[in-house]
Design a protein around this motif. Sequence first.
Motif, mmCIF file in Angstrom:
data_model
loop_
_atom_site.group_PDB
_atom_site.id
_atom_site.type_symbol
_atom_site.label_atom_id
_atom_site.label_comp_id
_atom_site.label_asym_id
_atom_site.label_seq_id
_atom_site.Cartn_x
_atom_site.Cartn_y
_atom_site.Cartn_z
ATOM 1 N N LYS A 85 0.827 -1.217 0.000
ATOM 2 C CA LYS A 85 0.000 0.000 0.000
ATOM 3 C C LYS A 85 0.856 1.260 0.000
ATOM 4 O O LYS A 85 0.394 2.341 -0.354
ATOM 5 N N GLY A 86 2.083 1.136 0.452
ATOM 6 C CA GLY A 86 2.956 2.308 0.564
ATOM 7 C C GLY A 86 2.619 3.149 1.785
ATOM 8 O O GLY A 86 2.898 4.344 1.816
ATOM 9 N N ASP A 87 2.016 2.503 2.807
ATOM 10 C CA ASP A 87 1.650 3.220 4.030
ATOM 11 C C ASP A 87 2.816 3.143 5.020
ATOM 12 O O ASP A 87 3.011 2.130 5.695
ATOM 13 N N ARG A 88 3.602 4.211 5.083
ATOM 14 C CA ARG A 88 4.825 4.202 5.910
ATOM 15 C C ARG A 88 4.516 3.945 7.386
ATOM 16 O O ARG A 88 5.154 3.113 8.021
ATOM 17 N N ASN A 89 3.520 4.681 7.931
ATOM 18 C CA ASN A 89 3.210 4.501 9.354
ATOM 19 C C ASN A 89 2.658 3.109 9.630
ATOM 20 O O ASN A 89 2.958 2.497 10.652
ATOM 21 N N GLY A 90 1.837 2.618 8.699
ATOM 22 C CA GLY A 90 1.296 1.267 8.832
ATOM 23 C C GLY A 90 2.411 0.248 8.820
ATOM 24 O O GLY A 90 2.408 -0.715 9.611
#
Length: 119
Positions: A64-69
């Motif tokens: 997803k490219g969700d850094r915090n995730g």
Amino acid sequence: MPQNNASSPATRKDVLERLYHTVMARKGASPSVSHSARLMARGRSKIAQKFGEEAVECVIEAIKGDRNGLISESADVLYHLIVMWVDAGIDPADVWEELARREGTSGIEEKASRPKPSF
Ligand SMILES: N=c1c2ncn([C@@H]3O[C@H](COP(=O)(O)OP(=O)(O)OP(=O)(O)O)[C@@H](O)[C@H]3O)c2ncn1[C@@H]1O[C@H](COP(=O)(O)O)[C@@H](O)[C@H]1O
């Protein structure tokens, strides 16, 4: 996990070692007060299954490219990996030693040196 422990870089450096010792200390504790104890009481297959689930969640955040995730799921993966080490009798030093042994050997070089399958 909520980030409730603001810490200095020096404290963060040893966080995996501290987590390992905390989980070691939870061996045999009551599953009603410790998630680690609860997980270990459920057995090796359950521990491995939970690790696998957290790893897949990590993969999903990466795609997803969700850094915090990805940061949060990475912490879950490391926690569950440490529970798996404790259950298997592996000390983090064993893993650090293996990583140190690999230092300076390129993955490309290592793969090329593997015996070729004979079929
Ligand atoms: N880092 C973690 C950590 N990361 C994730 N988790 C827990 O892992 C659980 C994951 O939840 P899930 O619903 O995916 O899993 P589950 O409860 O096994 O549920 P099922 O899949 O079986 O239904 C949650 O309860 C999270 O709180 C953690 N629990 C503990 N720690 C560390 O371990 C220390 C010791 O914790 P206790 O063993 O609980 O004292 C803590 O001080 C923390 O430093």
